[in-house]
Design an enzyme around this catalytic site. Structure first.
Site, PDB file in Angstrom:
ATOM      1  N   LYS A  69      72.070 -66.151 -28.522  1.00 41.38           N
ATOM      2  CA  LYS A  69      71.906 -66.461 -29.631  1.00 41.38           C
ATOM      3  C   LYS A  69      73.750 -65.531 -30.275  1.00 41.38           C
ATOM      4  O   LYS A  69      74.901 -66.488 -31.239  1.00 41.38           O
ATOM      5  CB  LYS A  69      71.332 -67.055 -30.991  1.00 41.38           C
ATOM      6  CG  LYS A  69      69.705 -67.867 -30.257  1.00 41.38           C
ATOM      7  CD  LYS A  69      69.039 -67.003 -31.884  1.00 41.38           C
ATOM      8  CE  LYS A  69      68.307 -66.828 -31.349  1.00 41.38           C
ATOM      9  NZ  LYS A  69      67.473 -66.431 -31.770  1.00 41.38           N
ATOM     10  N   ASP A  89      78.919 -61.309 -26.257  1.00 44.87           N
ATOM     11  CA  ASP A  89      79.320 -60.919 -27.867  1.00 44.87           C
ATOM     12  C   ASP A  89      79.362 -59.981 -27.516  1.00 44.87           C
ATOM     13  O   ASP A  89      80.695 -58.926 -28.244  1.00 44.87           O
ATOM     14  CB  ASP A  89      78.066 -61.364 -28.795  1.00 44.87           C
ATOM     15  CG  ASP A  89      76.717 -60.714 -28.032  1.00 44.87           C
ATOM     16  OD1 ASP A  89      76.836 -60.185 -27.044  1.00 44.87           O
ATOM     17  OD2 ASP A  89      75.773 -61.005 -29.010  1.00 44.87           O
ATOM     18  N   ASP A 116      77.075 -53.193 -23.898  1.00 46.34           N
ATOM     19  CA  ASP A 116      77.018 -52.192 -24.347  1.00 46.34           C
ATOM     20  C   ASP A 116      76.559 -51.628 -23.475  1.00 46.34           C
ATOM     21  O   ASP A 116      77.543 -50.965 -22.798  1.00 46.34           O
ATOM     22  CB  ASP A 116      75.908 -52.061 -25.906  1.00 46.34           C
ATOM     23  CG  ASP A 116      75.705 -51.504 -26.423  1.00 46.34           C
ATOM     24  OD1 ASP A 116      74.968 -50.194 -25.881  1.00 46.34           O
ATOM     25  OD2 ASP A 116      74.769 -51.353 -27.357  1.00 46.34           O
ATOM     26  N   LYS A 128      82.123 -51.324 -26.260  1.00 46.83           N
ATOM     27  CA  LYS A 128      81.376 -50.403 -26.628  1.00 46.83           C
ATOM     28  C   LYS A 128      81.884 -49.294 -25.397  1.00 46.83           C
ATOM     29  O   LYS A 128      80.166 -49.174 -25.172  1.00 46.83           O
ATOM     30  CB  LYS A 128      80.573 -50.177 -27.300  1.00 46.83           C
ATOM     31  CG  LYS A 128      79.328 -51.015 -28.757  1.00 46.83           C
ATOM     32  CD  LYS A 128      78.618 -50.474 -28.741  1.00 46.83           C
ATOM     33  CE  LYS A 128      78.143 -50.693 -29.807  1.00 46.83           C
ATOM     34  NZ  LYS A 128      76.433 -51.061 -30.095  1.00 46.83           N
ATOM     35  N   ASP A 167      72.578 -59.612 -35.024  1.00 44.20           N
ATOM     36  CA  ASP A 167      71.875 -59.330 -35.339  1.00 44.20           C
ATOM     37  C   ASP A 167      71.316 -57.963 -35.496  1.00 44.20           C
ATOM     38  O   ASP A 167      71.272 -57.649 -34.562  1.00 44.20           O
ATOM     39  CB  ASP A 167      70.630 -60.641 -35.230  1.00 44.20           C
ATOM     40  CG  ASP A 167      69.819 -59.741 -33.727  1.00 44.20           C
ATOM     41  OD1 ASP A 167      71.163 -59.901 -33.125  1.00 44.20           O
ATOM     42  OD2 ASP A 167      68.551 -60.055 -33.747  1.00 44.20           O
TER      43      ASP A 167
END
Ligand code: IMP
Ligand code: MG
Length: 193
Positions: A45, A105, A108, A136, A164
């Site tokens: 999401k 999104d 990482d 990142k 989130d």
């Protein structure tokens, strides 16, 4: 800007800064996919706010499809050990011989993007590229780099604009760092499960 959420330590990207960075992503896409009809695949999401903003500045014909992929399962630590299903909902389109762009999104550790790439590669697209809102770079644990990233950020747990914390806070219009005390509490909880 309105009041900062009390769970947020500091804002690192305002809505205005986010929109300016996303415009650059659209320019990259318009330039690289001229005369093509790419299939854009936002990863749900988290990529929803990014994609909603991006698509407004895309000038080439494109098709949208979606994949629901989860590595966090609501916590603050990713699970990639095969103990839980990561692909929750598969694509609706056949991407065989198509130009595909994954819209994610964040990168990482890189495990999620690598895993999605491998999953989609098995469907034999003509080309496969990756675009992320945030990168990142210091968090990488596998060999995976995105083809385009809007912003590089430090190794903090961030929330807002799709990101989130335990499934909440995706709705903040900015990106902020979650207060360390809240993050550490959650980490402790998930370790005691
Ligand atoms: P990776 O597999 O470690 O690269 O993690 C990527 C996924 O973890 C992303 O798709 C996000 O959903 C989530 N994620 C990574 N970092 C953060 C963060 O700081 N806040 C919220 N979600 C994050
Ligand atoms: Mg994600």
């Amino acid at each position: 800007m309105g009041k900062i959420d009390p769970r947020v330590e500091k804002i690192i990207l305002t809505n205005k800064e986010l929109n300016a960075g996303i415009k650059k992503a659209a320019l990259w896409l318009n330039k690289n996919y001229k005369n093509k009809t790419p299939i854009l695949i936002p990863v749900l999401k988290g990529a929803i706010p990014f994609y909603a903003q991006l698509i407004k500045d895309i000038k080439v014909d494109c098709v949208s499809d979606f994949i629901v992929y989860s590595s966090f399962h609501g916590g603050v630590e990713a699970i990639h050990d095969g103990s839980v299903p990561n692909v929750i909902t598969d694509l609706a389109n056949n991407i065989h011989d198509k130009d595909v762009i994954i819209i994610e999104d964040i990168i990482d550790s890189g495990k999620t993007l690598l895993s999605i790439c491998n999953f989609l590669k098995s469907k034999n697209p003509k080309s496969l590229k990756t675009m992320v809102l945030l990168n990142k770079p210091k968090a990488r644990k596998v060999k995976m780099e995105p083809d385009f990233s809007c912003f590089k950020i430090a190794n903090d747990f961030i929330v807002g604009f799709g990101f989130d914390f335990e499934e909440k806070m995706r709705n903040l219009p900015y990106i902020g760092v979650l207060k360390k005390s809240i993050y550490l509490e959650a980490l402790k909880r998930s370790k005691n499960k």
